[in-house]
Scaffold this motif. Structure first.
Motif, mmCIF file in Angstrom:
data_model
loop_
_atom_site.group_PDB
_atom_site.id
_atom_site.type_symbol
_atom_site.label_atom_id
_atom_site.label_comp_id
_atom_site.label_asym_id
_atom_site.label_seq_id
_atom_site.Cartn_x
_atom_site.Cartn_y
_atom_site.Cartn_z
ATOM 1 N N ALA A 106 0.831 -1.217 0.048
ATOM 2 C CA ALA A 106 -0.082 -0.124 -0.055
ATOM 3 C C ALA A 106 1.044 1.251 0.060
ATOM 4 N N LEU A 107 1.977 1.388 0.658
ATOM 5 C CA LEU A 107 2.783 2.589 0.976
ATOM 6 C C LEU A 107 3.766 2.596 -0.426
ATOM 7 N N THR A 108 4.320 1.347 -0.877
ATOM 8 C CA THR A 108 5.075 1.591 -1.907
ATOM 9 C C THR A 108 4.342 1.766 -3.067
ATOM 10 N N LEU A 109 3.174 1.261 -3.412
ATOM 11 C CA LEU A 109 2.184 1.979 -4.636
ATOM 12 C C LEU A 109 1.945 3.271 -4.824
ATOM 13 N N ARG A 110 1.786 3.584 -3.485
ATOM 14 C CA ARG A 110 1.211 5.170 -3.354
ATOM 15 C C ARG A 110 2.343 5.906 -3.569
ATOM 16 N N THR A 111 3.827 5.522 -3.106
ATOM 17 C CA THR A 111 4.581 6.406 -3.432
ATOM 18 C C THR A 111 5.018 6.448 -5.060
ATOM 19 N N GLU A 112 5.123 5.132 -5.443
ATOM 20 C CA GLU A 112 5.215 5.066 -6.952
ATOM 21 C C GLU A 112 4.354 6.011 -7.769
ATOM 22 N N TYR A 113 2.885 5.875 -7.207
ATOM 23 C CA TYR A 113 1.888 6.530 -8.096
ATOM 24 C C TYR A 113 2.222 8.024 -8.100
#
Length: 200
Positions: A106-113
C-alpha cells in the motif's frame, strides 16, 4: 512432578539458568532455590537487587552527563497526539532513509503513483510505457487481493491509453522546446565581407 513458576525477565539466559536451578533445588528438596549459586558463582540477583543496580547505573550516567545534548532534547515528540497508526515506524523509516521498494505494498504503490508521470517520461518508446503501466496496474490489483493485513491499498489503477497520450504530448512539447532553444543558437551569423578583401 511439581510445576515451577518462572518470572519473566529481560535476559533469557538468566531466566533459563534460574529455571534450571529452581527445578534442581526442588528436586533435591531445598526450601529456598532463589539463593542457589550457579556453578559455584555468586547468587542470582532478585528483582529488587536488579532494579537497584539499574537505578545506580542510571544515576551514574546522569552524573557523567551521558543524557545531555541528546538529539531532540527539548523538542516535542513528532507525531504525538495524532491518530494511532500501527505502521508508523516503518513509514518513518522509509521517509527518513528515502528507501524505495520496501514496505507494505500500500505504501510503495502510493509512493510510486505520486511519481508515475516522471517515471513514464524516462521511457523512450510507447511499447516500454505500455509495458510499465500494465505492470503497475497488475501490481495494484494483486496488492488489493492479498489478505496479509496491513494498510488498505487505495492507489488507483491507471488508464493506459490516456497515460500514453499524455506521455506523447509531454514528449512532443519537450522536443519542440528543445528545438526552439537550439534554433537561434545554431543559426550562423552571415560573414561580413570587408571592402578591401573583395578587390583583387
Amino acid at each position: 512432578m511439581e510445576r515451577v513458576e518462572v518470572s519473566v525477565t529481560h535476559d533469557s539466559r538468566e531466566a533459563a539458568m534460574r529455571y534450571r536451578l529452581r527445578r534442581e533445588a526442588l528436586e533435591r528438596g531445598e526450601d529456598d532455590p532463589e539463593q542457589v549459586e550457579p556453578d559455584g558463582g555468586s547468587p542470582i540477583m532478585s528483582e529488587a537487587e536488579r532494579a537497584a543496580v539499574v537505578d545506580v547505573a542510571i544515576d551514574q550516567a546522569i552524573r557523567r552527563g551521558d543524557f545531555e545534548n541528546l538529539p531532540g532534547a527539548g523538542k516535542p515528540i513528532p507525531g504525538l497526539g495524532t491518530s494511532h497508526d500501527p505502521d508508523w515506524w516503518i513509514k518513518r523509516k522509509i521517509e527518513r532513509e528515502r528507501l524505495t521498494g520496501l514496505g507494505p505494498p500500500a505504501l510503495t504503490l502510493r509512493t510510486e503513483y505520486a511519481t508515475l508521470a516522471a517515471r513514464v517520461d524516462e521511457f523512450g518508446t510507447e511499447t516500454e510505457v505500455r509495458e510499465y503501466l500494465d505492470d503497475f496496474n497488475h501490481r495494484v490489483i494483486e496488492a488489493r487481493r492479498q489478505l496479509l493485513g496491513g494498510p488498505p491499498v487505495v492507489t488507483p489503477t491507471v488508464e493506459i491509453d490516456q497515460w500514453v497520450r499524455d506521455w506523447r504530448g509531454r514528449r512532443d512539447a519537450a522536443a519542440r522546446r528543445a528545438s526552439a532553444d537550439e534554433g537561434p543558437r545554431t543559426r550562423r551569423r552571415p560573414r561580413r565581407r570587408f571592402w578591401w578583401r573583395g578587390r583583387a
